[in-house]
Design an enzyme around this catalytic site. Sequence first.
Site, PDB file in Angstrom:
ATOM      1  N   GLY A  93     -15.054   2.880   3.718  1.00  0.00           N
ATOM      2  CA  GLY A  93     -13.494   3.534   3.637  1.00  0.00           C
ATOM      3  C   GLY A  93     -13.253   3.110   2.563  1.00  0.00           C
ATOM      4  O   GLY A  93     -12.092   3.652   2.232  1.00  0.00           O
ATOM      5  N   GLN A  94     -13.696   2.660   1.353  1.00  0.00           N
ATOM      6  CA  GLN A  94     -13.499   2.072   0.274  1.00  0.00           C
ATOM      7  C   GLN A  94     -13.243   3.261  -0.822  1.00  0.00           C
ATOM      8  O   GLN A  94     -14.630   3.526  -0.022  1.00  0.00           O
ATOM      9  CB  GLN A  94     -14.793   1.294  -0.132  1.00  0.00           C
ATOM     10  N   HIS A 120     -10.402  -5.750  -3.148  1.00  0.00           N
ATOM     11  CA  HIS A 120      -9.315  -5.742  -2.554  1.00  0.00           C
ATOM     12  C   HIS A 120      -9.032  -5.740  -0.981  1.00  0.00           C
ATOM     13  O   HIS A 120      -9.690  -5.526  -0.390  1.00  0.00           O
ATOM     14  CB  HIS A 120      -8.203  -3.946  -2.754  1.00  0.00           C
ATOM     15  N   ASP A 147       0.411  -1.339  -0.022  1.00  0.00           N
ATOM     16  CA  ASP A 147      -0.037  -0.085  -0.104  1.00  0.00           C
ATOM     17  C   ASP A 147       0.960   1.658   0.038  1.00  0.00           C
ATOM     18  O   ASP A 147       1.678   1.798   0.496  1.00  0.00           O
ATOM     19  CB  ASP A 147      -0.552   0.220   1.460  1.00  0.00           C
ATOM     20  N   ILE A 148       0.581   2.205  -0.484  1.00  0.00           N
ATOM     21  CA  ILE A 148       1.360   3.758  -1.118  1.00  0.00           C
ATOM     22  C   ILE A 148       1.238   4.287   0.316  1.00  0.00           C
ATOM     23  O   ILE A 148       1.978   4.760   0.628  1.00  0.00           O
ATOM     24  CB  ILE A 148       1.264   4.375  -1.929  1.00  0.00           C
ATOM     25  N   HIS A 152      -6.954  -5.627   2.638  1.00  0.00           N
ATOM     26  CA  HIS A 152      -5.876  -4.974   3.103  1.00  0.00           C
ATOM     27  C   HIS A 152      -5.370  -5.981   4.214  1.00  0.00           C
ATOM     28  O   HIS A 152      -6.405  -6.382   4.673  1.00  0.00           O
ATOM     29  CB  HIS A 152      -5.659  -3.818   3.926  1.00  0.00           C
ATOM     30  N   ASN A 154     -12.688  -3.414   2.963  1.00  0.00           N
ATOM     31  CA  ASN A 154     -13.734  -2.197   2.706  1.00  0.00           C
ATOM     32  C   ASN A 154     -14.962  -2.388   1.484  1.00  0.00           C
ATOM     33  O   ASN A 154     -14.566  -2.208   0.372  1.00  0.00           O
ATOM     34  CB  ASN A 154     -13.042  -0.759   2.900  1.00  0.00           C
TER      35      ASN A 154
END
Length: 117
Positions: A96-97, A103, A35-36, A105, A90
């Site tokens: 929070g998507q 995807h 994740d960035i 996390h 999410n």
Amino acid sequence: MAGEPQNDCLFCRIVAGEIPATIVRETETTVAFRDINPQAPTHVLVIPKAHYENAAELAAGAPQIAADVLAETKAVADEEKLESYRLVFNTGSGAGQTVWHAHAHVLGGRGLQWPPG
């Protein structure tokens, strides 16, 4: 259309190699990358290569690929040597998507409190 790449989808563009990502694992049906904006020392996203808007749509439309995503979360945790970790899917902006491509996390490497959020 579900399952088809979307030109305006960040994650579809990562799958296509158009946008760089730090990929940690890749299978025929999934890609896992860092994740960035990590929320834990280990924060890896596992996505299906096929485009589905969220986890519920993925489970309904492609249950085997959903299972592949889940299996890859364990493989990521094993490679990252996480003894404990959290998986988060999410679904919807209220949860929070922010990227409309299913995807998971994989979060670990620090204590994760309950309840989240």
